[in-house]
Design a protein around this motif. Structure first.
Motif, short mmCIF file in Angstrom:
data_model
loop_
_atom_site.label_atom_id
_atom_site.label_comp_id
_atom_site.label_asym_id
_atom_site.label_seq_id
_atom_site.Cartn_x
_atom_site.Cartn_y
_atom_site.Cartn_z
N GLU A 1 0.92 -1.23 -0.03
CA GLU A 1 -0.11 -0.08 0.07
C GLU A 1 0.86 1.01 0.10
O GLU A 1 0.57 2.08 -0.69
CB GLU A 1 -0.89 -0.11 1.40
CG GLU A 1 -2.02 -1.02 1.27
CD GLU A 1 -1.47 -2.61 1.31
OE1 GLU A 1 -0.59 -2.58 2.15
OE2 GLU A 1 -2.14 -3.55 1.03
N GLY A 2 1.88 1.11 0.71
CA GLY A 2 2.78 2.41 0.80
C GLY A 2 3.45 2.45 -0.48
O GLY A 2 3.88 3.61 -0.92
N MET A 3 3.87 1.37 -1.04
CA MET A 3 4.72 1.59 -2.53
C MET A 3 3.61 2.25 -3.39
O MET A 3 4.13 2.97 -4.14
CB MET A 3 4.98 0.16 -2.87
CG MET A 3 6.07 -0.59 -2.13
SD MET A 3 6.32 -2.09 -2.77
CE MET A 3 7.33 -2.83 -1.45
N VAL B 1 7.83 3.65 -12.37
CA VAL B 1 7.83 3.59 -10.74
C VAL B 1 8.78 2.23 -10.63
O VAL B 1 8.22 1.10 -11.07
CB VAL B 1 6.68 3.42 -10.03
CG1 VAL B 1 6.28 4.97 -10.15
CG2 VAL B 1 5.54 2.57 -10.90
N LYS B 2 9.71 2.33 -9.89
CA LYS B 2 10.66 1.05 -9.48
C LYS B 2 10.24 0.38 -8.35
O LYS B 2 10.19 1.22 -7.24
CB LYS B 2 12.13 1.47 -9.38
CG LYS B 2 13.02 1.96 -10.84
CD LYS B 2 13.93 2.53 -10.59
CE LYS B 2 15.15 1.12 -10.23
NZ LYS B 2 16.72 1.82 -10.11
N ILE B 3 9.94 -0.67 -8.54
CA ILE B 3 9.25 -1.49 -7.50
C ILE B 3 10.32 -2.73 -7.07
O ILE B 3 10.52 -3.46 -7.98
CB ILE B 3 8.00 -1.95 -7.54
CG1 ILE B 3 6.95 -1.08 -8.41
CG2 ILE B 3 7.20 -2.84 -6.55
CD1 ILE B 3 6.38 0.10 -7.24
N PRO B 4 10.58 -2.75 -5.57
CA PRO B 4 11.39 -4.04 -5.30
C PRO B 4 10.55 -5.24 -5.73
O PRO B 4 9.53 -5.56 -5.39
CB PRO B 4 11.67 -3.82 -3.90
CG PRO B 4 11.61 -2.39 -3.88
CD PRO B 4 10.41 -1.90 -4.49
N SER B 5 11.30 -6.10 -6.07
CA SER B 5 10.68 -7.60 -6.53
C SER B 5 11.01 -8.44 -5.52
O SER B 5 11.65 -9.37 -5.41
CB SER B 5 11.54 -8.07 -7.83
OG SER B 5 11.77 -7.32 -8.86
N GLN C 1 5.72 -7.97 -1.22
CA GLN C 1 4.93 -6.71 -1.21
C GLN C 1 5.09 -5.97 -2.48
O GLN C 1 3.87 -5.49 -2.89
CB GLN C 1 5.49 -5.78 0.05
CG GLN C 1 5.28 -6.36 1.37
CD GLN C 1 3.80 -6.22 1.85
OE1 GLN C 1 3.03 -5.60 1.49
NE2 GLN C 1 3.56 -7.30 2.92
N GLY C 2 6.10 -5.99 -3.18
CA GLY C 2 6.21 -5.33 -4.17
C GLY C 2 5.47 -6.24 -5.59
O GLY C 2 4.89 -5.35 -6.26
N PHE C 3 5.14 -7.41 -5.40
CA PHE C 3 4.58 -8.04 -6.51
C PHE C 3 3.10 -7.36 -6.45
O PHE C 3 2.21 -7.28 -7.39
CB PHE C 3 4.57 -9.54 -6.53
CG PHE C 3 5.88 -10.15 -6.73
CD1 PHE C 3 6.75 -9.69 -7.48
CD2 PHE C 3 6.55 -11.16 -5.93
CE1 PHE C 3 8.10 -9.98 -7.95
CE2 PHE C 3 7.96 -11.82 -6.16
CZ PHE C 3 8.72 -11.11 -7.16
N LYS C 4 2.63 -7.49 -5.24
CA LYS C 4 1.17 -7.01 -4.83
C LYS C 4 1.02 -5.50 -5.53
O LYS C 4 0.09 -5.21 -5.94
CB LYS C 4 1.01 -7.03 -3.40
CG LYS C 4 -0.52 -6.43 -2.93
CD LYS C 4 -0.67 -6.73 -1.67
CE LYS C 4 -2.15 -6.06 -1.17
NZ LYS C 4 -2.26 -6.34 0.39
#
Ligand code: E4P
Length: 225
Positions: A66-68, A85-89, A92-95
């Protein structure tokens, strides 16, 4: 293969844009810290310089999905909806990727050390997956080979995603991936400036100039002959 600058120093970015055929800018929280400036101040300056349509990749920092998503919305609001937007894999990131994909966001899956992370990220909606070539090498594995495996996994599964290889320390790592045809590579200014830094090249060009000047006169070029 696209060539992207992994840095947030605007003077370096401008210098590379002047001389090299580059396609955009990637950043991460460490790179922003190295700039020593307020994150959105420096990012807005980069966006303004590279243009509204150029690729700009900016990482979220929150720990929960949610924060991401909230971080991603702020990044899009400040820097344009097309900003990657770069999201850690990670879990939580996949969600977060699935939520953002439903909004048609541009997603770069980052912190990739294994092909499985990249596979899951692409299925969750990432357009790019960023394996860390040199960091993987330093762990005793082959970063280039892992990036090539990820490229093949995407093609063999008809996943609409590309490799954005990151964390380079030398030209050969980049060349191996260009030869393989991965989607993009992002490198620091030091690595980019070293791509064609080669005594043999400089000496060949200097010899041509010396020979021509011996014929036509010092400081003369083809326009003066
Ligand atoms: C890219 O997504 C990474 O943030 C970055 O390229 C890592 O590079 P480094 O290993 O040189 O810090």
């Amino acid at each position: 293969m696209k060539l992207i600058i992994d840095d947030a120093h605007i003077d370096q970015i401008k210098k590379i844009y002047e001389f090299y055929p580059v396609d955009g800018v990637t950043t991460n929280p460490t790179i922003l810290a190295q700039s020593g400036r307020k994150p959105y101040d420096v990012l807005k300056e980069i966006r303004e310089f590279i243009g509204a349509d150029a690729e700009l990749h900016v990482q979220v920092v929150a720990k929960t999905a949610e924060g991401m998503v909230e971080d991603a919305h702020r990044i899009q609001q400040e820097l344009g909806k097309n900003t990657f937007v770069k999201i850690p894999s990670i879990e939580q990131g996949f969600k977060a990727m699935k939520i953002l994909k439903a909004e048609n966001a541009n997603i770069t899956a980052t912190a990739i050390y294994t092909p499985m992370q990249a596979f899951l990220a692409a299925k969750a909606g990432a357009s790019y997956a960023a394996p860390y070539i040199n960091r993987i090498d330093n762990m005793g594995y082959d970063g280039v080979s892992i990036a090539q495996h990820i490229h093949d996994i995407f093609k063999n599964n008809n996943l609409n995603a590309n490799v954005l290889a990151a964390s380079f320390k030398n030209s050969q790592q980049m060349l191996d991936l260009a030869e393989y045809g991965v989607g993009a590579a992002t490198a620091s200014p030091d690595v980019i400036f070293a791509l064609v830094k080669n005594e043999a090249i400089t000496s060949a060009i200097n010899a041509f100039i010396r020979d021509f000047e011996s014929l036509v006169g010092e400081g003369k070029t083809m326009k003066d002959a």
